[in-house]
Design a protein around this motif. Sequence first.
Motif, PDB file in Angstrom:
ATOM      1  N   UNK A  41       0.821  -1.157   0.040  1.00 23.76           N
ATOM      2  CA  UNK A  41       0.091   0.117  -0.007  1.00 23.76           C
ATOM      3  C   UNK A  41       0.942   1.190   0.199  1.00 23.76           C
ATOM      4  N   UNK A  42       1.847   1.227   0.788  1.00 20.43           N
ATOM      5  CA  UNK A  42       2.871   2.438   0.943  1.00 20.43           C
ATOM      6  C   UNK A  42       3.490   2.607  -0.252  1.00 20.43           C
ATOM      7  N   UNK A  43       3.952   1.492  -1.155  1.00 23.57           N
ATOM      8  CA  UNK A  43       4.588   1.462  -2.251  1.00 23.57           C
ATOM      9  C   UNK A  43       3.765   2.018  -3.477  1.00 23.57           C
ATOM     10  N   UNK A  44       2.596   1.576  -3.374  1.00 23.06           N
ATOM     11  CA  UNK A  44       1.798   1.933  -4.538  1.00 23.06           C
ATOM     12  C   UNK A  44       1.163   3.377  -4.376  1.00 23.06           C
ATOM     13  N   UNK A  45       1.227   3.907  -3.371  1.00 24.50           N
ATOM     14  CA  UNK A  45       0.583   5.247  -2.961  1.00 24.50           C
ATOM     15  C   UNK A  45       2.095   6.218  -3.037  1.00 24.50           C
ATOM     16  N   UNK A  46       3.192   5.936  -2.860  1.00 27.75           N
ATOM     17  CA  UNK A  46       4.324   6.455  -3.188  1.00 27.75           C
ATOM     18  C   UNK A  46       4.439   6.807  -4.789  1.00 27.75           C
ATOM     19  N   UNK A  84       5.104   8.658  10.359  1.00 25.66           N
ATOM     20  CA  UNK A  84       6.608   8.424   9.805  1.00 25.66           C
ATOM     21  C   UNK A  84       6.413   8.854   8.404  1.00 25.66           C
ATOM     22  N   UNK A  85       6.833   9.416   7.641  1.00 25.85           N
ATOM     23  CA  UNK A  85       6.871   9.791   6.407  1.00 25.85           C
ATOM     24  C   UNK A  85       7.685   8.604   5.567  1.00 25.85           C
ATOM     25  N   UNK A  86       6.874   8.141   4.572  1.00 22.34           N
ATOM     26  CA  UNK A  86       7.591   6.949   3.539  1.00 22.34           C
ATOM     27  C   UNK A  86       7.856   7.604   2.150  1.00 22.34           C
ATOM     28  N   UNK A  87       7.423   8.776   1.911  1.00 15.62           N
ATOM     29  CA  UNK A  87       7.554   9.383   0.592  1.00 15.62           C
ATOM     30  C   UNK A  87       6.916  10.652   0.420  1.00 15.62           C
ATOM     31  N   UNK A  88       7.460  11.474  -0.319  1.00 11.98           N
ATOM     32  CA  UNK A  88       6.860  12.695  -0.619  1.00 11.98           C
ATOM     33  C   UNK A  88       7.148  13.359  -2.052  1.00 11.98           C
ATOM     34  N   UNK A 134     -10.086   6.936   9.822  1.00 14.48           N
ATOM     35  CA  UNK A 134      -9.181   7.053  10.792  1.00 14.48           C
ATOM     36  C   UNK A 134      -8.543   5.988  11.090  1.00 14.48           C
ATOM     37  N   UNK A 135      -8.980   4.711  10.950  1.00 12.28           N
ATOM     38  CA  UNK A 135      -8.390   3.468  11.152  1.00 12.28           C
ATOM     39  C   UNK A 135      -7.350   2.893  10.325  1.00 12.28           C
ATOM     40  N   UNK A 136      -6.251   2.140  10.892  1.00 17.26           N
ATOM     41  CA  UNK A 136      -5.421   1.644   9.895  1.00 17.26           C
ATOM     42  C   UNK A 136      -3.968   2.619  10.174  1.00 17.26           C
ATOM     43  N   UNK A 137      -3.055   1.881   9.733  1.00 20.75           N
ATOM     44  CA  UNK A 137      -1.630   2.205   9.866  1.00 20.75           C
ATOM     45  C   UNK A 137      -1.114   3.133   8.925  1.00 20.75           C
ATOM     46  N   UNK A 138      -1.552   3.179   7.724  1.00 21.70           N
ATOM     47  CA  UNK A 138      -1.268   3.718   6.516  1.00 21.70           C
ATOM     48  C   UNK A 138      -2.199   5.055   6.146  1.00 21.70           C
ATOM     49  N   UNK A 139      -1.515   6.375   5.872  1.00 23.31           N
ATOM     50  CA  UNK A 139      -2.531   7.548   5.215  1.00 23.31           C
ATOM     51  C   UNK A 139      -1.791   8.290   4.342  1.00 23.31           C
ATOM     52  N   UNK A 140      -2.209   9.213   3.886  1.00 22.56           N
ATOM     53  CA  UNK A 140      -1.782   9.660   2.681  1.00 22.56           C
ATOM     54  C   UNK A 140      -2.394  10.999   2.314  1.00 22.56           C
ATOM     55  N   UNK A 161       1.927  15.345  -2.602  1.00 21.00           N
ATOM     56  CA  UNK A 161       1.765  14.010  -2.145  1.00 21.00           C
ATOM     57  C   UNK A 161       2.597  13.686  -1.011  1.00 21.00           C
ATOM     58  N   UNK A 162       1.899  13.130   0.195  1.00 19.05           N
ATOM     59  CA  UNK A 162       2.760  12.697   1.278  1.00 19.05           C
ATOM     60  C   UNK A 162       2.477  11.538   1.797  1.00 19.05           C
ATOM     61  N   UNK A 163       3.107  10.468   1.948  1.00 16.79           N
ATOM     62  CA  UNK A 163       2.771   9.002   2.357  1.00 16.79           C
ATOM     63  C   UNK A 163       3.144   8.966   3.757  1.00 16.79           C
TER      64      UNK A 163
END
Length: 690
Positions: A69-74, A371-375, A298-304, A324-326
Motif C-alpha cells: 500500500x505504501x509503495x503504490x501510494x508513493x 513516519x513519512x515514507x515518501x513525498x 481514521x483506522x489503519x496504519x497507513x495514510x496519505x 503527495x505525502x505518504x
Amino acid sequence: MNKILSTCLLATALSFVSCNEDKKEADMAKTEKTSQEDFNFKADEFADLKILRYQIPGWENLSLKEQKLVYYLTQAGLSGRDIIWDQNYRHNLKIREALENIYANYEGEKSGEDWDAFETYLKRVWFSNGIHHHYSNAKLKPEFSKEYFDTLLKETNTDLTGEAYEVIFNEKDAKKVNLNEADGLIKGSAVNMYGEEVTAAEVDAFYANKKSPNPEKPLAFGINTKLVKENGKLVEKVYKSGGLYGEAIDEIVGWLEKAKGVAENEKQANALGLLIEYYKTGDLQTWDDYNVAWVEATEGNIDYINSFIEVYNDPKGYTGSYESIIQIKDFDMSEKMSVVEKNVQWFEDNSPIMDEHKKDSVVGVTYKTVIVAGEAGDASPSTPIGVNLPNSSWIRKAHGSKSVSLGNIINAYENAGGTDKLKEFAHDEEEIALSEKYGNQADKLHTALHEVVGHASGQLNQGVGTTKETLKSYASTLEEGRADLVGLYYLMDPKLEELGLTDNADELGKAAYNDYIRNGLVTQLVRLELGDDVEEAHMRNRQWVSAWVFEKGKEEGVIEKVEKDGKTYYDIKDYQKLRELFGELLKETQRIKSEGDYEAARNLVENYGVKVDQKLHKEVLERNAKFKSAPYSGFINPVLVPEMDENGEITAIKVTQPESFEKQMMDYAKNFSFLTEKKETKEEAVEAEM
C-alpha cells in the motif's frame, strides 16, 4: 493553507519523560539512538540549501500488504511530479529537460568555475521545482554566462530557444508569486495557474458568479483548474484524465487503483475510490465527498495526502498545488499526543476570542505523529513538518480534520542542526539557557497546538463567505498567524502542566516566546535578499504577529529593543503581558476571519508583515555571514525497491537510500516524466543497443 513549514528547526512530536520505562523500551531507545548516530543525515549542501536524508523506522514491522500500500501510494505521488513544475511556471518543464540533457550528455570538462555554477543552478532548480526560489519566490540567477550556456547547449545537441531560453538570463517573470497588488497579483506572478491575458479582476468576477448548489457547503471552485481565455471568453481547463495534465493523472490513477486493491479497510478503500473518481472527472462535489470520506477514515496504519490542495502558490488563492505525502502511523508518539486532541474543547471554550466566534462543539480533530515514507510535488524536496487537512471550513466543522506531525522529518532536522546561531542572536545567557532546555519541547508543543487547536478553532459568522472570497490574498497568512497565536496564547497556561504536557509551563512559555519573537523580527530575515519585502505567507505571519505585539507593548516596555556592540536584540521584559497581547491579537484575527473583514486583514498584514527595516536586515545578514550552514533544508526520499517472484508478484519491498540528490533527480526524470518529451541519454542508448 494548513501547512507548517520548518523555519528554526521547528518540531512536531511532544517530548515526554518517564522514570518507569521498562528495560525493553530502554533497549529499543538505545538501539534507535545508535542507528541514528550511524546514519548520515546530510547528503549535500550548495548555495543556500542543505539536502538531508530521512529514515523510515518501523518499516520492517509492517505486513507485506501494508508495504505494498505504501509503495503504490508513493508511486502514485511521484507520477504527478511534473504537474507542480508546470504549475509553478509555464517554461519550467522545457528548461528542466534541457538542463538535465546537458547534465547527462555533456562530455567536456566537468569541473571548474563554469561547470560548478551550472551544476549548482541545476540543483537549485531541482530543489525549487522550477526556476523560482522555493521560499522567496524570486527567480534564480545563474552564475554562468550566456556564452557558456550556449556552448553546453550546442555540444549536447540540446534544444532550448525563444522565451524559455531568454528567461533564464533576463528580468522577465521575476517573481513566482507576487502579493503586491500594485504590481498586479496575476500580472506580477509567474505561476502558471491562469492564462497570460487573464486579469485579477476577471478572476474575481468569474468566481463570484459561481454558485454552489448548497450555500452552506461551498464547493472549492478553481481548486483544480487553470482559468484561460479562448476567443475572448474565460474558460476553465480542468486537471483530470483527458484534461489538463491528463497524461500524468492517468499514471496517478493507475497506482491509486493498485493501492485501493490492498487497502487496510473499507473506509480507506472507499476514500481511495472517490479520489480516483475525482481524478477521472474533476468533479468538485466528488472532491468534497472524497474529503469527507478521507477525514472519517481514521483506522489503519497507513495514510496519505494526494491531490491539488494548498493554495499558497496562487496569488488569488483558488488553485491548489499538486502534492503527495505518504505516512505510516507512529504508534507510540501518537498515543502520547492524543492528550491535546482529547482536550481540544477545553482550549476552544477558554480561548480569548469572542464567544460568538467559538465553536460549541469541535468535531473530529485527530492528531498523530507519523513516519513519512515518501513525498512528491509541492511537498518535496522542501517539506512541511506538520499538516492539518482538509482546508474546507464546512467539512472541518461538520466532520473534523486530520492533523499530523512528520516525526521522522523532524528527527532528521534535529540531527542535522546546531546552536551557534542561537548564541549569536539571543539577547543573553538566560535566553540561551531557556532555549537549550525547553526550546525543542516548546516548538513541538507549539506545533501541536497550532495544528490541532489552532486550525480547528473558531467559526465564520452566518452568511460570511470563505476566506479566499473575503480575505483574498491575505487569507493564507491570516490563517497561519491565527493558528500560531492560539499556540502562543496557551504555551504559558498552567493547564499544560495539569495535562502532563510539560513540567514547567512558565519556563517553557518563556522559551517559546523568546524563540518566536527572535525569529519573527530578526533571524528569519536571513532568508531574504537585502531590499526585498516579505512575501511568503508563513514569514509574513511570523513578522506581523511579532511586530504587532512589539508595537502595542512599547508603552509598558513589554519587549525592549536593545542595541549593544553594534548588534540588535529583542529582550522580553514582561512575559505575562506579552501573553495578554497574543490573546488580544488572536481575538482580533479571529474577528477578521469570522466577519470577512478584508480591510482590517490588509492593514494588519501590510502595516506589520511586509516591509523590512533595511538597516536591521543588513546587520542580520552580516552577522549571519559567518555561519556556513545553509538557511534552507530539504530532503531526498528513501527508495522503495520491490522484489518480484517468477510470476511478477511482489514478495518483499526493501528501503534503500539514494546515492545522491543528483542521482535521485535524474532517476525521477527518467521514470516519472509524463508531461515532457523524454530524451534518451547516451548511457541509456548504449544499454538499449546491448
